[in-house]
Design a protein around this motif. Sequence first.
Motif, PDB file in Angstrom:
ATOM      1  N   LYS A 104      63.654 140.239 -27.312  1.00  0.00           N
ATOM      2  CA  LYS A 104      62.490 139.664 -27.985  1.00  0.00           C
ATOM      3  C   LYS A 104      62.753 138.231 -28.438  1.00  0.00           C
ATOM      4  N   MET A 105      63.979 137.961 -28.869  1.00  0.00           N
ATOM      5  CA  MET A 105      64.337 136.594 -29.274  1.00  0.00           C
ATOM      6  C   MET A 105      64.214 135.632 -28.105  1.00  0.00           C
ATOM      7  N   TYR A 106      64.776 136.042 -26.979  1.00  0.00           N
ATOM      8  CA  TYR A 106      64.710 135.184 -25.785  1.00  0.00           C
ATOM      9  C   TYR A 106      63.257 135.001 -25.344  1.00  0.00           C
ATOM     10  N   ALA A 107      62.474 136.100 -25.375  1.00  0.00           N
ATOM     11  CA  ALA A 107      61.076 136.009 -24.952  1.00  0.00           C
ATOM     12  C   ALA A 107      60.276 135.100 -25.887  1.00  0.00           C
ATOM     13  N   GLY A 108      60.538 135.176 -27.180  1.00  0.00           N
ATOM     14  CA  GLY A 108      59.825 134.360 -28.140  1.00  0.00           C
ATOM     15  C   GLY A 108      60.105 132.881 -28.019  1.00  0.00           C
ATOM     16  N   SER A 109      61.303 132.569 -27.534  1.00  0.00           N
ATOM     17  CA  SER A 109      61.666 131.147 -27.387  1.00  0.00           C
ATOM     18  C   SER A 109      61.403 130.614 -25.977  1.00  0.00           C
ATOM     19  N   GLY A 110      60.798 131.451 -25.128  1.00  0.00           N
ATOM     20  CA  GLY A 110      60.443 131.007 -23.790  1.00  0.00           C
ATOM     21  C   GLY A 110      61.578 130.983 -22.795  1.00  0.00           C
ATOM     22  N   LYS A 111      62.678 131.614 -23.072  1.00  0.00           N
ATOM     23  CA  LYS A 111      63.824 131.647 -22.160  1.00  0.00           C
ATOM     24  C   LYS A 111      63.639 132.815 -21.202  1.00  0.00           C
ATOM     25  N   GLN A 112      62.894 132.585 -20.129  1.00  0.00           N
ATOM     26  CA  GLN A 112      62.501 133.668 -19.225  1.00  0.00           C
ATOM     27  C   GLN A 112      63.696 134.257 -18.489  1.00  0.00           C
ATOM     28  N   GLU A 113      64.597 133.421 -18.029  1.00  0.00           N
ATOM     29  CA  GLU A 113      65.744 133.905 -17.263  1.00  0.00           C
ATOM     30  C   GLU A 113      66.618 134.820 -18.111  1.00  0.00           C
ATOM     31  N   GLU A 114      66.906 134.371 -19.348  1.00  0.00           N
ATOM     32  CA  GLU A 114      67.730 135.195 -20.245  1.00  0.00           C
ATOM     33  C   GLU A 114      66.998 136.495 -20.628  1.00  0.00           C
ATOM     34  N   THR A 115      65.669 136.385 -20.804  1.00  0.00           N
ATOM     35  CA  THR A 115      64.892 137.580 -21.184  1.00  0.00           C
ATOM     36  C   THR A 115      64.953 138.639 -20.097  1.00  0.00           C
ATOM     37  N   ILE A 116      64.690 138.234 -18.864  1.00  0.00           N
ATOM     38  CA  ILE A 116      64.704 139.186 -17.759  1.00  0.00           C
ATOM     39  C   ILE A 116      66.096 139.783 -17.576  1.00  0.00           C
ATOM     40  N   GLU A 117      67.106 138.935 -17.692  1.00  0.00           N
ATOM     41  CA  GLU A 117      68.489 139.425 -17.552  1.00  0.00           C
ATOM     42  C   GLU A 117      68.802 140.463 -18.632  1.00  0.00           C
ATOM     43  N   THR A 118      68.321 140.198 -19.859  1.00  0.00           N
ATOM     44  CA  THR A 118      68.575 141.139 -20.958  1.00  0.00           C
ATOM     45  C   THR A 118      67.843 142.460 -20.730  1.00  0.00           C
ATOM     46  N   TYR A 119      66.561 142.376 -20.299  1.00  0.00           N
ATOM     47  CA  TYR A 119      65.799 143.609 -20.047  1.00  0.00           C
ATOM     48  C   TYR A 119      66.398 144.412 -18.896  1.00  0.00           C
ATOM     49  N   GLN A 120      66.897 143.746 -17.877  1.00  0.00           N
ATOM     50  CA  GLN A 120      67.530 144.466 -16.774  1.00  0.00           C
ATOM     51  C   GLN A 120      68.786 145.196 -17.243  1.00  0.00           C
ATOM     52  N   THR A 121      69.515 144.548 -18.138  1.00  0.00           N
ATOM     53  CA  THR A 121      70.675 145.227 -18.723  1.00  0.00           C
ATOM     54  C   THR A 121      70.235 146.435 -19.550  1.00  0.00           C
ATOM     55  N   LEU A 122      69.140 146.249 -20.274  1.00  0.00           N
ATOM     56  CA  LEU A 122      68.615 147.347 -21.102  1.00  0.00           C
ATOM     57  C   LEU A 122      68.269 148.575 -20.267  1.00  0.00           C
ATOM     58  N   VAL A 123      67.524 148.379 -19.159  1.00  0.00           N
ATOM     59  CA  VAL A 123      67.098 149.544 -18.372  1.00  0.00           C
ATOM     60  C   VAL A 123      68.277 150.203 -17.658  1.00  0.00           C
ATOM     61  N   LYS A 124      69.339 149.446 -17.437  1.00  0.00           N
ATOM     62  CA  LYS A 124      70.539 150.046 -16.840  1.00  0.00           C
ATOM     63  C   LYS A 124      71.299 150.873 -17.876  1.00  0.00           C
ATOM     64  N   LYS A 125      71.415 150.320 -19.096  1.00  0.00           N
ATOM     65  CA  LYS A 125      72.181 151.002 -20.129  1.00  0.00           C
ATOM     66  C   LYS A 125      71.397 152.146 -20.776  1.00  0.00           C
ATOM     67  N   PHE A 126      70.080 151.941 -20.947  1.00  0.00           N
ATOM     68  CA  PHE A 126      69.274 152.907 -21.699  1.00  0.00           C
ATOM     69  C   PHE A 126      68.049 153.339 -20.891  1.00  0.00           C
ATOM     70  N   GLY A 127      68.282 153.650 -19.638  1.00  0.00           N
ATOM     71  CA  GLY A 127      67.188 154.033 -18.755  1.00  0.00           C
ATOM     72  C   GLY A 127      66.496 155.324 -19.144  1.00  0.00           C
ATOM     73  N   GLN A 128      67.112 156.158 -20.004  1.00  0.00           N
ATOM     74  CA  GLN A 128      66.501 157.420 -20.433  1.00  0.00           C
ATOM     75  C   GLN A 128      65.472 157.216 -21.541  1.00  0.00           C
ATOM     76  N   SER A 129      65.350 155.967 -22.014  1.00  0.00           N
ATOM     77  CA  SER A 129      64.412 155.669 -23.092  1.00  0.00           C
ATOM     78  C   SER A 129      63.156 155.015 -22.521  1.00  0.00           C
ATOM     79  N   CYS A 130      62.003 155.652 -22.743  1.00  0.00           N
ATOM     80  CA  CYS A 130      60.755 155.067 -22.243  1.00  0.00           C
ATOM     81  C   CYS A 130      60.382 153.801 -23.017  1.00  0.00           C
ATOM     82  N   LYS A 131      60.858 153.658 -24.269  1.00  0.00           N
ATOM     83  CA  LYS A 131      60.572 152.456 -25.053  1.00  0.00           C
ATOM     84  C   LYS A 131      61.138 151.211 -24.384  1.00  0.00           C
ATOM     85  N   VAL A 132      62.304 151.339 -23.769  1.00  0.00           N
ATOM     86  CA  VAL A 132      62.932 150.200 -23.086  1.00  0.00           C
ATOM     87  C   VAL A 132      62.079 149.771 -21.896  1.00  0.00           C
ATOM     88  N   TRP A 133      61.662 150.736 -21.079  1.00  0.00           N
ATOM     89  CA  TRP A 133      60.849 150.427 -19.906  1.00  0.00           C
ATOM     90  C   TRP A 133      59.507 149.821 -20.312  1.00  0.00           C
TER      91      TRP A 133
END
Length: 732
Positions: A104-133
């Motif tokens: 959310k921090m990266y998304a709020g500051s407009g850092k799209q590359e870092e945001t997407i990279e962070t979300y991709q890490t999230l779905v890999k680490k916590f793919g069992q959570s629908c909140k992440v997706w």
Amino acid sequence: MTATSPEQVIEEFEKRLIGSPNSSLLWIKYMSTILKLVDLATARTIAERALTTISFRQESEKLNIWLAFLNMEHLYGTPETLKGVFARSVVYCEPRTMWMQLAKMYAGSGKQEETIETYQTLVKKFGQSCKVWLAYAEYLYERDVGAARKLLAASLKVLPKRKHEKTTMKFAQLEYRTASVERGRTLFEGILANSPKRIDIWSVYLTMEENLCKKAHGSANKELLRRLFERIVHTKLSSKKAKFFFKRYLEFEKNFGSAATVDHVKDLARQYICIQRRFSEKRELFKQSALPNGIRIASVNTPGACIGAGMFIETRRNAQLPPIPGYAAARYSLEKLSFKATKNLTEQNMHARLDALVGAVQTKAHRESILYSGAVVPSHLKQLMELLNEVVTQPLVTSKDLKEMQAVIGYELDELKAKPDDLLPELAHGPAFYSTHSKQIDDTMFMDWNSIVGIPQDLQHVTVESVMKYWRTMYMPQNMIVVGAGLPHGELYNAAMDTFGKIEKMPLSDESSSDLEYVGGNQYIENEELPLVHMCVGFEGAKASSDRTYSMAILQMLMGGGSSFSAGGPGKGMYSRLYTQVLNRYHWIDSCKIFNFSYPTSGMFGIHGSALPSHSRDLAQLLLDQLHGMTLPLTSIEVERAKNQVKSAVLMGLESRLVELEDLGDQMCNLKKYVSPSEICERIDAVSAEELRRTATDVLNSKPTVVAYGPLHRMPPYDTILKWHQSLFKKT
């Protein structure tokens, strides 16, 4: 804050932190102020102090500090310092929360590359959570709809199946808000195709369409929403859920429709109510009939996935007749030997038939009846009735079986003697009803011949011949009632005719009638080995057919009671009188509870309690005071609470098919008619506080039955207790 210089600011914050060291809000204000007045390094020092100062138990406060620390590094620090703080935070905090905050921090500051990279890490680490997706999807729907839609398929491959519908619904909502309404509808329809009765999905679907109608008043949107309402109100729903959707439909038509469409919704609601009433009347319809040999048949067609059927046998005998040796033990021997070997089936064959039966069976022996019953799937009614016929009409009793039963019943009696709270109301039946026909069960204890567990002398006299004599005497067509629940009466009648119709009608024995009469009396049983003294005081209650049974049940619930060591909780009666006025007030009381028994010609209502032997006299006075307290004014709150508890107990008990059969048999035996649950609730509601007081006064206007058990050296004699009672009764 009045300070202006950094030194004054620091001093003032330090003073405030002495009083609130665990306040994350105060620490964050401190960090923010120092960041503005001094520098980043000092603010970091304060953040570190906060993390070490706040108690480890204050997890939410620590989380707030970590989040503020991350925000500070993100805004004013370097990528390296941000990564360092983040790496430490995931060790001490829930990792998924910190990763999502970073995204959310990266998304709020407009850092799209870092945001997407962070979300991709999230779905890999916590793919069992629908909140992440869903968080990732919300971000992508605002920037790349195509990529966002691909996430749905990817998430469903990873998420547990139970979360698929929820995730799909959330994606559908995102489509409505940011992309394609048609695609959102397609997703909702896909969910409802598999789960047409998911009320939560329907509710969200309707809400999304209602929002569209409010934004754009096009007729197409209104017609589509109107069709959705028509679909849901014509779905088979409970009354509560149907009412919810009818109200929404009516509100929609009032806002967007015409007078004609409003009337249409009202007509639909009226039709639904009529259908429900007809269905209820049809399902709850009670019917009774009789076979040519005299066996009565009673059924109530209540809804449910399984059906119930049983054989209810009245075993009452005339209280004026002399006791029959082995009488009570014979009844309970037949109970224990049921669903074992019969004259036609070995025990192994019986077990094989029971295993093949999709359902459950049981036998319950009471004071004046035995019920053989089962709950099965509808297709196994014939098999159940055949088994009941075998058990009831072809019992096999051997000397070996009786020896085993003697041991079992003897053990149950010992168990009962070890539980005085259960034993005393049982003992009270001797002096209350059977004063001339009770029997000594050990050196000091007497129990009536119709006892719920029998007596040792009875066990000594029971033989194969006495059991079979009892069976021939009591198991006659005139004493039998075939009961059924959840099936049409015709089906039950045909099944009963095929199985029990062959039994020959026999003349009714003199011993099959009962004339139970309350007489009152006392029984004191000395036992110095017990740590507590136990006492029971009873009076004549209402017979089963009396309208006073409803008042008695409400009084029993209003008075309540239990153990002083009860854990409490909802439904435990912690607001009943015996809890608030006895158990929570007197330390020497161990337990105190109301009991209530109803029989065809009489009944008994009373109270039993346990206390320290040194307070025996106090116990006797307290029990009488509580009973006479029922004649004093009752508050509307406690009366309504008691009524609701009685109704809840009735309705929750009838959720079991086996309990429903037992209730039906008892009603046919004691009332000679059926009273439906709805009628019972209506009669309970009709009882007034004044009627409860009159009932309590009538109950106390009878000779008391007193039973005491334990160290009785300080227990007042029966004559003294009788005088206390008469003195209290004169004041009412």
